[in-house]
Scaffold this active site. Structure first.
Site, PDB file in Angstrom:
ATOM      1  CE  LYS A   7      -0.339   3.461   4.585  1.00  0.00           C
ATOM      2  NZ  LYS A   7      -0.334   3.622   6.023  1.00  0.00           N
ATOM      3  CD  GLU A  31      -3.624  -2.310   7.389  1.00  0.00           C
ATOM      4  OE1 GLU A  31      -2.530  -2.583   6.862  1.00  0.00           O
ATOM      5  OE2 GLU A  31      -4.245  -1.265   7.153  1.00  0.00           O
ATOM      6  N   GLY A  41       2.039   2.924  10.563  1.00  0.00           N
ATOM      7  CA  GLY A  41       2.920   4.064  10.337  1.00  0.00           C
ATOM      8  C   GLY A  41       3.589   4.587  11.595  1.00  0.00           C
ATOM      9  CG  ASN A  46      -1.739   1.221   1.381  1.00  0.00           C
ATOM     10  OD1 ASN A  46      -1.806   2.040   0.450  1.00  0.00           O
ATOM     11  ND2 ASN A  46      -2.380   1.385   2.531  1.00  0.00           N
ATOM     12  CD  GLU A  50      -3.141   5.780   6.456  1.00  0.00           C
ATOM     13  OE1 GLU A  50      -3.083   5.805   5.219  1.00  0.00           O
ATOM     14  OE2 GLU A  50      -2.207   5.362   7.169  1.00  0.00           O
ATOM     15  CB  SER A  99       5.041  -0.926  11.989  1.00  0.00           C
ATOM     16  OG  SER A  99       4.533   0.386  12.160  1.00  0.00           O
ATOM     17  CG  HIS A 124      -6.094   1.910   5.004  1.00  0.00           C
ATOM     18  ND1 HIS A 124      -5.696   2.943   5.822  1.00  0.00           N
ATOM     19  CD2 HIS A 124      -5.041   1.067   4.926  1.00  0.00           C
ATOM     20  CE1 HIS A 124      -4.447   2.722   6.206  1.00  0.00           C
ATOM     21  NE2 HIS A 124      -4.033   1.587   5.676  1.00  0.00           N
TER      22      HIS A 124
HETATM   23  P1  PGA Z   1       2.544   0.740   7.590  1.00  0.00           P
HETATM   24  O1  PGA Z   1       1.077   0.863   6.929  1.00  0.00           O
HETATM   25  O2  PGA Z   1       3.156  -0.537   7.108  1.00  0.00           O
HETATM   26  O3  PGA Z   1       3.272   1.963   7.129  1.00  0.00           O
HETATM   27  O4  PGA Z   1       2.332   0.734   9.084  1.00  0.00           O
HETATM   28  C1  PGA Z   1       0.264  -0.258   6.756  1.00  0.00           C
HETATM   29  C2  PGA Z   1      -1.045   0.159   6.154  1.00  0.00           C
HETATM   30  O5  PGA Z   1      -1.539   1.241   6.469  1.00  0.00           O
HETATM   31  O6  PGA Z   1      -1.624  -0.568   5.322  1.00  0.00           O
END
Ligand code: PGA
Length: 251
Positions: A12, A165, A171, A10, A95, A210, A93
């Site tokens: 983003k 998640e 993140g 992903n 976000e 992460s 997701h």
């Molecule tokens: P990250 O994001 O690996 O940067 O923690 C994972 C995600 O949001 O799918």
């Protein structure tokens, strides 16, 4: 037999024309026996797909519109993703839920939009830190699954990938421990078992938050973790390739 490992990138809202070219140049062929899916920004989907064509990887998008076409300025339809060769759409997701106020009802609409377009939804669920501290993590995840179950009907869980998640691990550099992740994955698999006996055997449940090349081995070794949804670490071709190799060891 274990389910075929699945690793999704992903990206983003990251990337440039140059970065896509550099990435494609550095990207090695993925190991056999796993599904590798790139979800770049819409703007670079076609370019990345062209650069990696024939390399045994697949593509998805990070979100879609609910509608199929029409006067929806700035939006991209699931059908358009399909037209560009994508096979997957990330849905729900955290976000999107948090920053764009996507409620469970919107998540269901997007899930159905993906389905209508012939895309496989990658459904994201997960609790916040506060919810975990309050002992509500399982309840929150089950409620998110229930929303889809209620909105999408009996065939809801056929041909779906689920990503657990925890919001507090996305993140942040803070990863759920393999045991914490496994615990929730087992809850999700049990949920599927109550829908149909075949589902737990078939459905890939990914961990996201992460994930990197150093922690992937321990996470993917857990019985109910079938791969990862990878954000930050997927932006580096070498790092992401390392994560794919960790997944392939479980195939
Ligand atoms: P990250 O994001 O690996 O940067 O923690 C994972 C995600 O949001 O799918």
């Amino acid at each position: 037999m274990r389910r075929r490992p699945f690793v999704a990138a992903n990206w983003k809202m990251n990337g440039t024309v140059h970065a896509v070219a550099d990435y494609a140049a550095a990207w090695p062929d993925p190991p056999p026996g796993i599904d590798v899916v790139f979800c770049p920004p819409w703007a670079y989907l076609d370019r990345l797909a062209a650069a990696l064509r024939g390399g045994g990887v697949r593509f998805g998008v990070q979100t879609t519109a609910v509608e199929a076409a029409g006067a929806f300025t700035g939006e991209h339809a699931a059908e358009m993703a399909r037209d560009l060769g994508a096979e997957f759409a990330i849905v729900g997701h955290s976000e999107r839920r948090r920053l764009y106020a996507e409620t469970d009802a919107v998540v269901v609409e997007k899930f159905l939009a993906a389905r209508r377009a012939g895309l496989t939804p990658i459904v994201c669920v997960g609790e916040t830190l506060e919810e975990r501290r309050d002992g509500k993590a399982v309840g929150v995840v089950l409620a998110q699954l229930d929303a889809i179950d209620a909105g999408a009907g009996p065939a809801a869980w056929e041909d779906v990938v689920i990503a657990y998640e925890p919001v507090w691990a996305i993140g942040t550099g803070e990863t759920a421990t393999p045991a914490q992740a496994q615990e929730m994955h087992a809850v999700i698999r049990d949920y599927l078992a109550r829908r149909s006996s075949a589902l737990p055997r078939e459905t890939r449940i990914l961990y996201g938050g992460s994930v990197n090349a150093a922690n992937a081995d321990d996470l993917f070794a857990q019985a109910d973790i079938d791969g990862g949804l990878v954000g930050g670490a997927s932006l580096d071709a070498g790092e992401f390739a390392g994560i794919c190799r960790a997944a392939a060891q479980q195939s």
